[in-house]
Design a protein around this motif. Sequence first.
Motif, PDB file in Angstrom:
ATOM      1  N   ASN A 131      10.693   8.609  39.801  1.00  0.00           N
ATOM      2  CA  ASN A 131      11.130   7.204  39.860  1.00  0.00           C
ATOM      3  C   ASN A 131      11.732   6.711  38.560  1.00  0.00           C
ATOM      4  O   ASN A 131      12.619   5.861  38.572  1.00  0.00           O
ATOM      5  N   TYR A 132      11.248   7.211  37.443  1.00  0.00           N
ATOM      6  CA  TYR A 132      11.748   6.801  36.129  1.00  0.00           C
ATOM      7  C   TYR A 132      12.317   8.052  35.470  1.00  0.00           C
ATOM      8  O   TYR A 132      11.648   8.726  34.695  1.00  0.00           O
ATOM      9  N   ASN A 133      13.586   8.344  35.800  1.00  0.00           N
ATOM     10  CA  ASN A 133      14.099   9.674  35.476  1.00  0.00           C
ATOM     11  C   ASN A 133      14.436   9.880  34.007  1.00  0.00           C
ATOM     12  O   ASN A 133      14.940  10.934  33.625  1.00  0.00           O
ATOM     13  N   HIS A 134      14.135   8.903  33.165  1.00  0.00           N
ATOM     14  CA  HIS A 134      14.260   9.122  31.730  1.00  0.00           C
ATOM     15  C   HIS A 134      12.969   9.680  31.137  1.00  0.00           C
ATOM     16  O   HIS A 134      12.942  10.068  29.961  1.00  0.00           O
ATOM     17  N   LEU A 135      11.905   9.749  31.975  1.00  0.00           N
ATOM     18  CA  LEU A 135      10.623  10.261  31.515  1.00  0.00           C
ATOM     19  C   LEU A 135      10.363  11.650  32.101  1.00  0.00           C
ATOM     20  O   LEU A 135      10.791  11.954  33.212  1.00  0.00           O
ATOM     21  N   ALA A 136       9.644  12.479  31.361  1.00  0.00           N
ATOM     22  CA  ALA A 136       9.274  13.814  31.846  1.00  0.00           C
ATOM     23  C   ALA A 136       7.908  14.177  31.289  1.00  0.00           C
ATOM     24  O   ALA A 136       7.470  13.639  30.264  1.00  0.00           O
ATOM     25  N   ASP A 146       5.150   8.924  43.585  1.00  0.00           N
ATOM     26  CA  ASP A 146       5.471   7.561  43.181  1.00  0.00           C
ATOM     27  C   ASP A 146       5.691   7.430  41.680  1.00  0.00           C
ATOM     28  O   ASP A 146       5.997   6.342  41.176  1.00  0.00           O
ATOM     29  N   GLY A 147       5.522   8.533  40.949  1.00  0.00           N
ATOM     30  CA  GLY A 147       5.787   8.534  39.521  1.00  0.00           C
ATOM     31  C   GLY A 147       4.727   7.860  38.671  1.00  0.00           C
ATOM     32  O   GLY A 147       4.927   7.664  37.466  1.00  0.00           O
ATOM     33  N   LYS A 148       3.565   7.555  39.250  1.00  0.00           N
ATOM     34  CA  LYS A 148       2.544   6.806  38.524  1.00  0.00           C
ATOM     35  C   LYS A 148       1.442   7.683  37.929  1.00  0.00           C
ATOM     36  O   LYS A 148       0.710   7.242  37.040  1.00  0.00           O
ATOM     37  N   SER A 189      -6.667  17.772  35.469  1.00  0.00           N
ATOM     38  CA  SER A 189      -6.833  16.453  34.848  1.00  0.00           C
ATOM     39  C   SER A 189      -5.798  15.506  35.447  1.00  0.00           C
ATOM     40  O   SER A 189      -4.615  15.843  35.533  1.00  0.00           O
ATOM     41  N   VAL A 190      -6.269  14.347  35.860  1.00  0.00           N
ATOM     42  CA  VAL A 190      -5.400  13.331  36.458  1.00  0.00           C
ATOM     43  C   VAL A 190      -5.206  12.208  35.442  1.00  0.00           C
ATOM     44  O   VAL A 190      -6.184  11.636  34.948  1.00  0.00           O
ATOM     45  N   PHE A 191      -3.961  11.928  35.126  1.00  0.00           N
ATOM     46  CA  PHE A 191      -3.634  10.880  34.163  1.00  0.00           C
ATOM     47  C   PHE A 191      -2.802   9.794  34.841  1.00  0.00           C
ATOM     48  O   PHE A 191      -1.922  10.086  35.657  1.00  0.00           O
ATOM     49  N   GLU A 192      -3.062   8.555  34.476  1.00  0.00           N
ATOM     50  CA  GLU A 192      -2.225   7.444  34.927  1.00  0.00           C
ATOM     51  C   GLU A 192      -1.202   7.122  33.850  1.00  0.00           C
ATOM     52  O   GLU A 192      -1.532   7.053  32.661  1.00  0.00           O
ATOM     53  N   LEU A 193       0.050   6.942  34.264  1.00  0.00           N
ATOM     54  CA  LEU A 193       1.100   6.537  33.339  1.00  0.00           C
ATOM     55  C   LEU A 193       0.933   5.056  33.011  1.00  0.00           C
ATOM     56  O   LEU A 193       0.960   4.200  33.896  1.00  0.00           O
ATOM     57  N   LYS A 194       0.748   4.756  31.740  1.00  0.00           N
ATOM     58  CA  LYS A 194       0.663   3.369  31.289  1.00  0.00           C
ATOM     59  C   LYS A 194       2.041   2.953  30.777  1.00  0.00           C
ATOM     60  O   LYS A 194       2.650   3.648  29.965  1.00  0.00           O
ATOM     61  N   TYR A 195       2.523   1.839  31.274  1.00  0.00           N
ATOM     62  CA  TYR A 195       3.872   1.416  30.897  1.00  0.00           C
ATOM     63  C   TYR A 195       3.993  -0.102  30.982  1.00  0.00           C
ATOM     64  O   TYR A 195       3.133  -0.797  31.546  1.00  0.00           O
ATOM     65  N   ARG A 196       5.076  -0.603  30.414  1.00  0.00           N
ATOM     66  CA  ARG A 196       5.435  -2.013  30.548  1.00  0.00           C
ATOM     67  C   ARG A 196       6.900  -2.104  30.936  1.00  0.00           C
ATOM     68  O   ARG A 196       7.674  -1.152  30.728  1.00  0.00           O
ATOM     69  N   VAL A 197       7.287  -3.214  31.497  1.00  0.00           N
ATOM     70  CA  VAL A 197       8.674  -3.433  31.887  1.00  0.00           C
ATOM     71  C   VAL A 197       9.319  -4.385  30.888  1.00  0.00           C
ATOM     72  O   VAL A 197       8.830  -5.497  30.678  1.00  0.00           O
ATOM     73  N   ASP A 198      10.380  -3.910  30.255  1.00  0.00           N
ATOM     74  CA  ASP A 198      11.089  -4.704  29.254  1.00  0.00           C
ATOM     75  C   ASP A 198      12.160  -5.539  29.931  1.00  0.00           C
ATOM     76  O   ASP A 198      13.227  -5.030  30.286  1.00  0.00           O
ATOM     77  N   LYS A 199      11.879  -6.807  30.132  1.00  0.00           N
ATOM     78  CA  LYS A 199      12.824  -7.670  30.856  1.00  0.00           C
ATOM     79  C   LYS A 199      14.084  -7.961  30.047  1.00  0.00           C
ATOM     80  O   LYS A 199      15.091  -8.424  30.605  1.00  0.00           O
ATOM     81  N   ASN A 203      -5.697  10.119  46.589  1.00  0.00           N
ATOM     82  CA  ASN A 203      -5.850   8.688  46.818  1.00  0.00           C
ATOM     83  C   ASN A 203      -4.634   7.973  46.240  1.00  0.00           C
ATOM     84  O   ASN A 203      -4.400   8.018  45.027  1.00  0.00           O
ATOM     85  N   GLU A 204      -3.858   7.320  47.073  1.00  0.00           N
ATOM     86  CA  GLU A 204      -2.621   6.703  46.622  1.00  0.00           C
ATOM     87  C   GLU A 204      -2.869   5.493  45.733  1.00  0.00           C
ATOM     88  O   GLU A 204      -1.985   5.077  44.979  1.00  0.00           O
ATOM     89  N   VAL A 205      -4.065   4.905  45.815  1.00  0.00           N
ATOM     90  CA  VAL A 205      -4.368   3.708  45.037  1.00  0.00           C
ATOM     91  C   VAL A 205      -4.734   4.052  43.601  1.00  0.00           C
ATOM     92  O   VAL A 205      -4.205   3.467  42.648  1.00  0.00           O
ATOM     93  N   ASN A 206      -5.631   5.031  43.415  1.00  0.00           N
ATOM     94  CA  ASN A 206      -6.083   5.347  42.053  1.00  0.00           C
ATOM     95  C   ASN A 206      -5.695   6.743  41.581  1.00  0.00           C
ATOM     96  O   ASN A 206      -6.021   7.127  40.463  1.00  0.00           O
ATOM     97  N   GLY A 207      -5.017   7.527  42.434  1.00  0.00           N
ATOM     98  CA  GLY A 207      -4.521   8.838  42.042  1.00  0.00           C
ATOM     99  C   GLY A 207      -5.539   9.958  42.076  1.00  0.00           C
ATOM    100  O   GLY A 207      -5.190  11.122  41.835  1.00  0.00           O
ATOM    101  N   LYS A 208      -6.799   9.652  42.386  1.00  0.00           N
ATOM    102  CA  LYS A 208      -7.840  10.669  42.319  1.00  0.00           C
ATOM    103  C   LYS A 208      -7.738  11.663  43.476  1.00  0.00           C
ATOM    104  O   LYS A 208      -7.200  11.357  44.543  1.00  0.00           O
ATOM    105  N   LEU A 209      -8.291  12.862  43.247  1.00  0.00           N
ATOM    106  CA  LEU A 209      -8.224  13.956  44.198  1.00  0.00           C
ATOM    107  C   LEU A 209      -9.587  14.206  44.834  1.00  0.00           C
ATOM    108  O   LEU A 209     -10.622  13.985  44.223  1.00  0.00           O
ATOM    109  N   ALA A 210      -9.547  14.716  46.079  1.00  0.00           N
ATOM    110  CA  ALA A 210     -10.757  15.154  46.769  1.00  0.00           C
ATOM    111  C   ALA A 210     -10.440  16.441  47.510  1.00  0.00           C
ATOM    112  O   ALA A 210      -9.426  16.536  48.212  1.00  0.00           O
ATOM    113  N   LEU A 211     -11.306  17.451  47.341  1.00  0.00           N
ATOM    114  CA  LEU A 211     -11.079  18.752  47.977  1.00  0.00           C
ATOM    115  C   LEU A 211     -11.120  18.625  49.492  1.00  0.00           C
ATOM    116  O   LEU A 211     -11.999  17.967  50.052  1.00  0.00           O
TER     117      LEU A 211
END
Length: 417
Positions: A257-262, A322-324, A337-347, A399-407
């Motif tokens: 979704n944010y193709n400037h990030l990798a 969803d890129g999150k 390891s599951v990480f959440e992308l922390k970001y802000r939107v620069d208006k 889990n689409e809400v918090n990104g966590k996994l379950a076997l």
Amino acid sequence: MSLNNYKYVGLVGCYTKEGQADPFEATLGGVPHDRTLVGEGVIAIGVDDDGRLSYLNDGAPVITAKELENPSYLTILENVESEEGGVVVCVVSELEEGKWQPFRVSASNDDGATIRAKPAGAPMKSGGEYPCHITSARVVGFDGESKATSLLFICNYGEHEGVLSIFSSHDSVFKPEAKFMFGDGSKADLNRQQCSHAHSTSIASTCDPYSPVDICVADLGSDAIVQFSIKSGRVRETGRLAAPQGSGPRSLMFNPNYNHLAIVSLEMTGETWLIRRRSHDGCLEGLGSPVSILPSEWPSSDMTESQYNKGRWASDALWSEDGKYVYAAARLHDSISVFELKYRVDKYRDNTVVAEGLELVQRISTEGRTPRCLCMSDCGQFLLVAHQHSHDVSSFERNEVNGKLALVDRITLPNAA
């Protein structure tokens, strides 16, 4: 590809030789595992609506070792259907005399569980030694015309030098277009970085099919991410991002979704690294320091894992659809390891997403040994993990809400690559 009651059909490359892709094989005899089990080729599996796994073809290989030895990685050509229906799949043979081959793969709904594969061409030389990764892209105007061309990018890990080979496909006929040698390694680790080792290629997505295509190659041997630009039949190197010394970049993936990030997986330090493309010149730069995917103070000195590079042996890292969220696998610790992308939107900058870092939300066992490859379903609901040394594939629900996994399930697949 779908088939009757299965939401997805997966193709899994399995090493048909023992002791493969293990950097500790020569010095320590390799990571302990059952060596009596070896793969039989490319195996087809079905994934149902709940993420449960089943063998297709009764577990018999779709592509046998007799047809193509040591098939480790494959790619499906985008928007290319075979003449007989189905898709065109290209598979590498990870041997010193590197090869790859295209196959026409189709599904039969007669009995509900059959996948067929036929060669779509003869095996071709990969342009280097030990091809370990293959991916593809559709490019408009590559040959100077308005039609789209399929391009294949093959990373040859190499015994003496890493090589990127590029092939094009016109009317199902493949031909080599370019080859790039990466030269010496960083020598930060004299056992593994005497020379370059091209490990994987990632394609930077763009909304404009007529714009230049940017690709990036993770070079484990030289501690670098190498950038290339493709336009009007020309391929040229445009830049290099130096990774931390001795980190060994293994894989990278641009955010969908944010193709400037990798995200970059650093195999030899057991870390993941957030990077970005600068808007003014397209060059890559790191965003802060890499983040460890291992628990602190693991492993202790009395643990077996400590003798294998102090337990540091990262494999894949990928984004959620969803890129999150980022999912990064650690071999030896055998976890994700599951990480959440922390970001802000620069208006003030056209609502540009500004990344601020990664926050750990979960670390979960993969329920297997040596998680080597991760694959996210298109819908983002399931994550599949191929375990090389416990000889199986696991499925997790996300889990689409918090990104966590379950076997959800596991299925036996010897030497899953």
